[in-house]
Design an enzyme around this catalytic site. Structure first.
Site, PDB file in Angstrom:
ATOM      1  N   PRO A   2       0.809  -1.196   0.000  1.00 35.53           N
ATOM      2  CA  PRO A   2       0.000   0.000   0.000  1.00 35.53           C
ATOM      3  C   PRO A   2       0.851   1.258   0.000  1.00 35.53           C
ATOM      4  CG  PRO A   2      -0.375  -1.380   1.938  1.00 35.53           C
ATOM      5  CD  PRO A   2       0.812  -1.888   1.260  1.00 35.53           C
ATOM      6  N   GLU A   3       0.461   2.205  -0.779  1.00 31.31           N
ATOM      7  CA  GLU A   3       0.983   3.553  -0.623  1.00 31.31           C
ATOM      8  C   GLU A   3      -0.043   4.343   0.179  1.00 31.31           C
ATOM      9  OE1 GLU A   3       2.868   5.450  -3.906  1.00 31.31           O
ATOM     10  OE2 GLU A   3       3.413   3.562  -4.864  1.00 31.31           O
TER      11      GLU A   3
END
Length: 280
Positions: A2-3
DNA sequence: AGAATAACCTGCGTGC
DNA sequence: TGCACGCAGGTTATTC
């Protein structure tokens, strides 16, 4: 992994599903993530009398999730491959299901194949932790906050020879811009990823700051990005339709000028850009 | 100090 | 089919 947009989506999902609910147990199946999961985590959350455990708040700082309890704050990082899913009790385990946070009938299940993530505890409350925990000391500003401006980036990068892409990834100036959105933001701003950060002027940093903010907001609006193993906290597999302009599009035509997208490596990380649209 | 590199892990796709 | 290799969304510790 995830960013920031993916973590933000998870953060909102957790808040909706679990705030006000009482943690009734912690089941730990594998202790070593990036760091060991603290001993007696369950007792820390429930408190000395065992009467605590109501989740009061869920916040995000950089890519950390901060789950606020009366006794302190549970810190969760998803690393490159971590997921949190909200499941009904009794759902069969999968490989790499390392921790369950049980909230009555439902369980918040942490899974992380690569184990670059973290589950930590701070005795501070959520607000204090956000500003004071050692993990957060060196972090830059939030990209969606008011403090994040082109001016800030400009002043932080004077005389710096490091390529702008690496400055974005470092998190020392602004947090939350990971490998996908670094390339995407620089494309949107028309800036070549290899340019020395110190050679970018104030007005171009204004444009870059706007590009970063808008790129992240677009991704959040799309519900995350199209990452393979991202799973929203609801358990819904997230194949969201954010269309990348450059990331992963080596050799394909630029959506603006039609020229081929180029891939290079910077600090052992893939970078994508359009040589025509990002001239300097 | 800033900057570059190695390291932590598993899984998947590719090519031989 | 098997195996070696390179690559993957992040962050840190170490080195110069």
């Amino acid at each position: 992994m995830p960013e920031l947009p993916e973590v933000e989506i998870v953060c909102r999902g957790l808040a909706d599903a679990f705030v006000g609910h009482r943690l009734t147990g912690v089941i730990r199946r594998f202790n070593r993530l990036r760091w060991p999961i603290p001993d007696a985590l369950e007792q820390l959350i429930l408190g000395p009398s065992g009467a605590g455990g109501v989740l009061r708040s869920v916040e995000r700082r950089s890519k950390y999730l901060l789950l606020g309890f009366d006794t302190g704050t549970l810190l969760i990082h998803l690393g490159m491959s971590g997921t949190l899913r909200r499941l009904a009790g009794g759902v069969p385990l999968r490989v790499h299901d390392h921790v369950d946070f049980v909230f009555g009938e439902h369980v918040l299940r942490y899974n992380d194949p690569r184990r670059f993530g973290a589950v930590l505890w701070s005795a501070d409350t959520a607000q204090a932790t956000a500003s004071g925990h050692a993990l957060f000391r060196k972090l830059g500003v939030e990209p969606l906050g008011e403090q994040f401006t082109g001016r800030l980036m400009y002043e932080a990068t004077r005389r710096r020879a490091t390529p702008i892409k690496q400055v974005l990834l470092s998190g020392a100036v602004v947090v939350g811009v990971g490998n996908i959105y670094a390339s995407e933001s620089l494309f949107r701003a028309g800036i070549r990823p290899t340019v020395a950060a110190g050679r970018i002027g104030a007005s171009r940093y204004d444009r870059l700051a706007g590009s970063i903010r808008q790129t992240l907001l677009d991704a959040i609006a799309a519900g995350g990005s199209t990452l393979r193993d991202f799973v929203a906290s609801t358990g819904q597999t997230g194949y969201f339709q954010l269309q990348c302009n450059v990331y992963g599009r080596t050799g394909q035509p630029c959506r603006v000028c039609g020229g081929p997208i180029r891939a290079i490596r910077q600090q052992q990380r893939a970078t994508f850009y359009c040589p025509a649209c990002q001239r300097a």
